[in-house]
Design an enzyme around this catalytic site. Structure first.
Site, PDB file in Angstrom:
ATOM      1  N   THR A 133     -51.038 -43.967  31.150  1.00 40.95           N
ATOM      2  CA  THR A 133     -50.680 -45.284  30.842  1.00 40.95           C
ATOM      3  C   THR A 133     -50.507 -46.362  32.004  1.00 40.95           C
ATOM      4  OG1 THR A 133     -48.783 -46.626  29.981  1.00 40.95           O
ATOM      5  CG2 THR A 133     -48.150 -44.568  30.878  1.00 40.95           C
ATOM      6  N   ASP A 134     -50.602 -47.718  31.907  1.00 42.65           N
ATOM      7  CA  ASP A 134     -50.610 -48.381  33.116  1.00 42.65           C
ATOM      8  C   ASP A 134     -49.221 -48.611  33.390  1.00 42.65           C
ATOM      9  OD1 ASP A 134     -49.656 -49.840  30.623  1.00 42.65           O
ATOM     10  OD2 ASP A 134     -51.039 -51.668  30.844  1.00 42.65           O
ATOM     11  N   GLU A 135     -48.325 -47.975  32.214  1.00 42.81           N
ATOM     12  CA  GLU A 135     -46.828 -48.292  32.760  1.00 42.81           C
ATOM     13  C   GLU A 135     -46.327 -47.531  34.031  1.00 42.81           C
ATOM     14  OE1 GLU A 135     -43.998 -48.090  29.448  1.00 42.81           O
ATOM     15  OE2 GLU A 135     -45.554 -48.914  28.225  1.00 42.81           O
ATOM     16  N   TYR A 158     -39.815 -43.130  29.617  1.00 36.87           N
ATOM     17  CA  TYR A 158     -41.158 -42.473  29.294  1.00 36.87           C
ATOM     18  C   TYR A 158     -42.268 -42.883  30.354  1.00 36.87           C
ATOM     19  CZ  TYR A 158     -46.041 -43.660  27.459  1.00 36.87           C
ATOM     20  OH  TYR A 158     -47.237 -43.903  27.223  1.00 36.87           O
ATOM     21  N   LYS A 162     -44.576 -39.993  32.262  1.00 41.83           N
ATOM     22  CA  LYS A 162     -46.048 -39.818  32.648  1.00 41.83           C
ATOM     23  C   LYS A 162     -46.309 -40.120  33.813  1.00 41.83           C
ATOM     24  CE  LYS A 162     -48.858 -40.248  29.449  1.00 41.83           C
ATOM     25  NZ  LYS A 162     -49.547 -39.436  28.659  1.00 41.83           N
TER      26      LYS A 162
HETATM   27  P1  NAD Z   1     -48.611 -40.850  19.448  1.00 45.05           P
HETATM   28  O1  NAD Z   1     -47.260 -41.041  19.631  1.00 45.05           O
HETATM   29  O2  NAD Z   1     -49.127 -41.797  18.224  1.00 45.05           O
HETATM   30  O3  NAD Z   1     -49.470 -39.474  19.242  1.00 45.05           O
HETATM   31  C1  NAD Z   1     -48.875 -38.346  19.907  1.00 45.05           C
HETATM   32  C2  NAD Z   1     -49.509 -36.950  19.267  1.00 45.05           C
HETATM   33  O4  NAD Z   1     -48.999 -36.084  20.177  1.00 45.05           O
HETATM   34  C3  NAD Z   1     -48.971 -36.713  18.071  1.00 45.05           C
HETATM   35  O5  NAD Z   1     -50.011 -36.324  17.209  1.00 45.05           O
HETATM   36  C4  NAD Z   1     -47.745 -35.872  18.430  1.00 45.05           C
HETATM   37  O6  NAD Z   1     -47.725 -34.627  17.190  1.00 45.05           O
HETATM   38  C5  NAD Z   1     -48.443 -34.992  19.283  1.00 45.05           C
HETATM   39  N1  NAD Z   1     -47.557 -34.125  20.255  1.00 45.05           N
HETATM   40  C6  NAD Z   1     -46.329 -34.746  20.767  1.00 45.05           C
HETATM   41  N2  NAD Z   1     -45.807 -33.635  21.604  1.00 45.05           N
HETATM   42  C7  NAD Z   1     -46.584 -32.449  21.412  1.00 45.05           C
HETATM   43  C8  NAD Z   1     -46.364 -31.196  21.776  1.00 45.05           C
HETATM   44  N3  NAD Z   1     -45.163 -30.668  22.576  1.00 45.05           N
HETATM   45  N4  NAD Z   1     -47.353 -30.326  21.455  1.00 45.05           N
HETATM   46  C9  NAD Z   1     -48.803 -30.746  20.703  1.00 45.05           C
HETATM   47  N5  NAD Z   1     -48.721 -31.861  20.531  1.00 45.05           N
HETATM   48  C10 NAD Z   1     -47.760 -33.037  20.687  1.00 45.05           C
HETATM   49  O7  NAD Z   1     -49.440 -41.348  20.945  1.00 45.05           O
HETATM   50  P2  NAD Z   1     -50.635 -42.326  21.254  1.00 45.05           P
HETATM   51  O8  NAD Z   1     -50.214 -43.795  21.063  1.00 45.05           O
HETATM   52  O9  NAD Z   1     -51.848 -42.032  20.251  1.00 45.05           O
HETATM   53  O10 NAD Z   1     -51.003 -41.897  22.769  1.00 45.05           O
HETATM   54  C11 NAD Z   1     -51.587 -40.931  23.168  1.00 45.05           C
HETATM   55  C12 NAD Z   1     -51.817 -40.813  24.610  1.00 45.05           C
HETATM   56  O11 NAD Z   1     -52.278 -42.018  25.069  1.00 45.05           O
HETATM   57  C13 NAD Z   1     -50.349 -40.387  25.089  1.00 45.05           C
HETATM   58  O12 NAD Z   1     -50.462 -39.433  26.215  1.00 45.05           O
HETATM   59  C14 NAD Z   1     -49.881 -41.833  25.610  1.00 45.05           C
HETATM   60  O13 NAD Z   1     -48.898 -41.604  26.593  1.00 45.05           O
HETATM   61  C15 NAD Z   1     -51.117 -42.507  25.850  1.00 45.05           C
HETATM   62  N6  NAD Z   1     -51.284 -43.936  26.114  1.00 45.05           N
HETATM   63  C16 NAD Z   1     -50.915 -44.515  24.783  1.00 45.05           C
HETATM   64  C17 NAD Z   1     -51.118 -46.061  24.738  1.00 45.05           C
HETATM   65  C18 NAD Z   1     -50.739 -46.690  23.629  1.00 45.05           C
HETATM   66  O14 NAD Z   1     -50.532 -48.055  23.642  1.00 45.05           O
HETATM   67  N7  NAD Z   1     -50.311 -45.969  22.282  1.00 45.05           N
HETATM   68  C19 NAD Z   1     -51.517 -46.772  25.774  1.00 45.05           C
HETATM   69  C20 NAD Z   1     -51.677 -46.106  27.050  1.00 45.05           C
HETATM   70  C21 NAD Z   1     -51.707 -44.522  27.198  1.00 45.05           C
HETATM   71  O1  DAU Z   2     -48.856 -50.121  28.278  1.00 45.78           O
HETATM   72  C1  DAU Z   2     -49.457 -48.977  27.528  1.00 45.78           C
HETATM   73  C2  DAU Z   2     -48.293 -48.608  26.704  1.00 45.78           C
HETATM   74  O2  DAU Z   2     -47.963 -49.357  25.566  1.00 45.78           O
HETATM   75  C3  DAU Z   2     -48.063 -47.009  26.361  1.00 45.78           C
HETATM   76  O3  DAU Z   2     -47.907 -46.247  27.163  1.00 45.78           O
HETATM   77  C4  DAU Z   2     -46.981 -46.726  25.322  1.00 45.78           C
HETATM   78  O4  DAU Z   2     -47.251 -45.366  24.839  1.00 45.78           O
HETATM   79  C5  DAU Z   2     -47.141 -47.570  24.262  1.00 45.78           C
HETATM   80  O5  DAU Z   2     -45.934 -47.456  23.224  1.00 45.78           O
HETATM   81  C6  DAU Z   2     -47.043 -49.039  24.803  1.00 45.78           C
HETATM   82  O6  DAU Z   2     -45.678 -49.406  25.195  1.00 45.78           O
HETATM   83  P1  DAU Z   2     -44.747 -50.678  24.901  1.00 45.78           P
HETATM   84  O7  DAU Z   2     -43.405 -50.484  25.341  1.00 45.78           O
HETATM   85  O8  DAU Z   2     -45.454 -51.925  25.912  1.00 45.78           O
HETATM   86  O9  DAU Z   2     -45.349 -50.822  23.497  1.00 45.78           O
HETATM   87  P2  DAU Z   2     -44.377 -51.459  22.147  1.00 45.78           P
HETATM   88  O10 DAU Z   2     -45.328 -51.576  20.973  1.00 45.78           O
HETATM   89  O11 DAU Z   2     -42.798 -50.502  21.982  1.00 45.78           O
HETATM   90  O12 DAU Z   2     -43.798 -52.848  22.648  1.00 45.78           O
HETATM   91  C7  DAU Z   2     -44.605 -53.914  23.009  1.00 45.78           C
HETATM   92  C8  DAU Z   2     -43.914 -55.337  23.365  1.00 45.78           C
HETATM   93  O13 DAU Z   2     -43.365 -55.405  22.202  1.00 45.78           O
HETATM   94  C9  DAU Z   2     -42.935 -54.694  24.313  1.00 45.78           C
HETATM   95  O14 DAU Z   2     -42.690 -55.997  25.361  1.00 45.78           O
HETATM   96  C10 DAU Z   2     -41.562 -54.636  23.610  1.00 45.78           C
HETATM   97  C11 DAU Z   2     -41.770 -55.761  22.408  1.00 45.78           C
HETATM   98  N1  DAU Z   2     -41.350 -55.502  21.272  1.00 45.78           N
HETATM   99  C12 DAU Z   2     -41.446 -53.881  20.637  1.00 45.78           C
HETATM  100  C13 DAU Z   2     -40.877 -53.667  19.212  1.00 45.78           C
HETATM  101  C14 DAU Z   2     -41.324 -52.211  18.697  1.00 45.78           C
HETATM  102  C15 DAU Z   2     -40.439 -56.304  20.456  1.00 45.78           C
HETATM  103  O15 DAU Z   2     -40.313 -57.454  20.702  1.00 45.78           O
HETATM  104  N2  DAU Z   2     -40.070 -55.732  18.986  1.00 45.78           N
HETATM  105  C16 DAU Z   2     -40.398 -54.726  18.692  1.00 45.78           C
HETATM  106  O16 DAU Z   2     -39.947 -54.433  17.246  1.00 45.78           O
END
Ligand code: NAD
Ligand code: DAU
Length: 349
Positions: A133-135, A158, A162
């Site tokens: 992630t970019d975080e 989180y 990562k």
């Molecule tokens: P998600 O939470 O939707 O899915 C995570 C999946 O991992 C689920 O299917 C869960 O069952 C599985 N999982 C969790 N723990 C496990 C374990 N111990 N063993 C096997 N499986 C397990 O997540 P996502 O949003 O699809 O993100 C996928 C990846 O991309 C993550 O590594 C996350 O850090 C990264 N990422 C997500 C975002 C985003 O915006 N969602 C952005 C950048 C990077």
């Molecule tokens: O930047 C990449 C990341 O983006 C991934 O690594 C994470 O897995 C993914 O969850 C996401 O993280 P964020 O914390 O940015 O996403 P989230 O959707 O939780 O929140 C987006 C923004 O919106 C953040 O500034 C918090 C705000 N927010 C979120 C929720 C759930 C609200 O204002 N209200 C809400 O109810």
């Protein structure tokens, strides 16, 4: 190519699995623990393919991971399994440490043993792609972008879990020569996203006529990437990326949270009109503890070196996403049933 995919029942993993089966000739073995965020309903369209297999496995189970490498003989592993929600990591970090750090360590060790037993081309071509992630780079002020050289400065449980896993992955490359690559991506959105993240929370709260929770002032900025664009980038990296390299992936779609919320409300006014405007439901709530102000990605390296650019703009992607949720409320009900009801997370001290 034969690919092990971890976390393939999650949001991004399922988009990637569908893309691999529908748009490539690769075989995929999905290993997933099926936590609250993992749902086989997201994979129904490919479940019958003879190039797709599923194993219900925790990545922390070293013995089973060892068996899977041995039996499946992959050419690559794409590692997405993780605890992914910042708010949940604030309420309780233990699962984040277990899965994101220990789980990645176990995969690295088992991949290393398997890779050391390969020979010639197979050994040279093997890839371990770690999806991050970019975080990990911390937060930005009003200006600037994260590049691959930005120093790590994670700030939430989180993002620090990562970041730890990224360091392990780089160490396994430098110390043992394991051909790893890392991608750091910005906020994804699109179909099949579990409704705990901003976009589906806003959409579903609005449809239910409930308050739409905007944290703090709503001025925080995220760089939104349509999930299929991310999946395409990951495929490019696993096919053509250079071992030892890192690639940032982003959407060139920076938006303040309030702008995202307004776009969703205005689109719903068009598609599901009600007497009152959806914007009237917006409610400013207590901020997320340690809330990062702004993320923005410089994705010029992956564009220059691998020829990847996103296809969707935020305008086209958000409309497609909203339409998908409106047509797939049965999926929403199936995945939220019993385990989550859109309640606020991330406020526990
Ligand atoms: P998600 O939470 O939707 O899915 C995570 C999946 O991992 C689920 O299917 C869960 O069952 C599985 N999982 C969790 N723990 C496990 C374990 N111990 N063993 C096997 N499986 C397990 O997540 P996502 O949003 O699809 O993100 C996928 C990846 O991309 C993550 O590594 C996350 O850090 C990264 N990422 C997500 C975002 C985003 O915006 N969602 C952005 C950048 C990077
Ligand atoms: O930047 C990449 C990341 O983006 C991934 O690594 C994470 O897995 C993914 O969850 C996401 O993280 P964020 O914390 O940015 O996403 P989230 O959707 O939780 O929140 C987006 C923004 O919106 C953040 O500034 C918090 C705000 N927010 C979120 C929720 C759930 C609200 O204002 N209200 C809400 O109810």
């Amino acid at each position: 190519m034969k690919i092990i995919l971890t976390g393939g029942a999650g949001f991004i993993g399922s988009a990637l699995a569908r893309m691999i089966i529908n748009e490539t000739d690769h075989d995929v073995l999905n290993i997933d623990k099926l936590t609250y965020a993992g749902h086989l309903e997201s994979l129904e369209s490919i479940a019958e393919s003879d190039r797709y297999q599923f194993e219900h496995v925790d990545i922390c189970d070293a013995e089973t991971i060892n068996r899977i490498f041995d039996e499946f003989q992959p050419g690559a592993i794409m590692h997405l399994a993780a605890e992914s929600h910042v708010d949940r990591s604030i309420d309780g970090s233990a699962e984040f440490i277990k899965t994101n750090i220990n789980g990645t360590h176990i995969l690295l060790e088992e991949a290393k043993k398997y890779w050391q037993g390969l020979e010639n081309e197979q050994k040279e071509n093997f890839r371990f792609l770690h999806v991050s992630t970019d975080e990990v780079y911390g937060e930005l002020g009003e200006d600037g972008f994260f590049t691959e050289e930005t120093p790590y400065d994670p700030r939430s449980p989180y993002s620090s879990s990562k970041a730890s896993s990224d360091h392990l992955v780089r160490a396994w490359h430098h110390t043992y020569g394991l051909p790893t690559m890392i991608t750091n991506c910005s906020n994804n959105y699109g179909p099949y996203q579990f409704p705990e993240k901003l976009i589906p929370v806003v959409l579903l709260k609005a449809l239910q006529g409930k308050d739409i929770p905007v944290y703090g002032t709503g001025e925080n900025v995220r760089d939104w990437l349509f999930v299929d664009d991310h999946a395409k980038a990951l495929l490019k990296v696993v096919q053509d990326g250079v071992a030892g390299e890192t690639y940032n992936i982003g959407g060139h779609n920076e938006k303040q949270n309030l702008e995202v919320v307004h776009t969703i409300c205005d689109t719903l006014d068009e598609l599901v009109p009600k007497e009152e405007k959806y914007r009237d439901l917006i409610s400013f709530v207590t901020d997320r503890p340690g809330h990062d102000f702004r993320y923005a990605i410089d994705a010029s390296k992956i564009e220059r070196e691998l020829g990847w650019v996103p296809d969707e703009t935020f305008g086209t992607g958000i409309k497609a996403t909203i339409e998908w949720y409106l047509q797939n409320m049965d999926w929403v009900e199936a995945v939220t049933d019993k385990n989550y009801n859109l309640e606020r997370l991330g406020t526990k001290k």
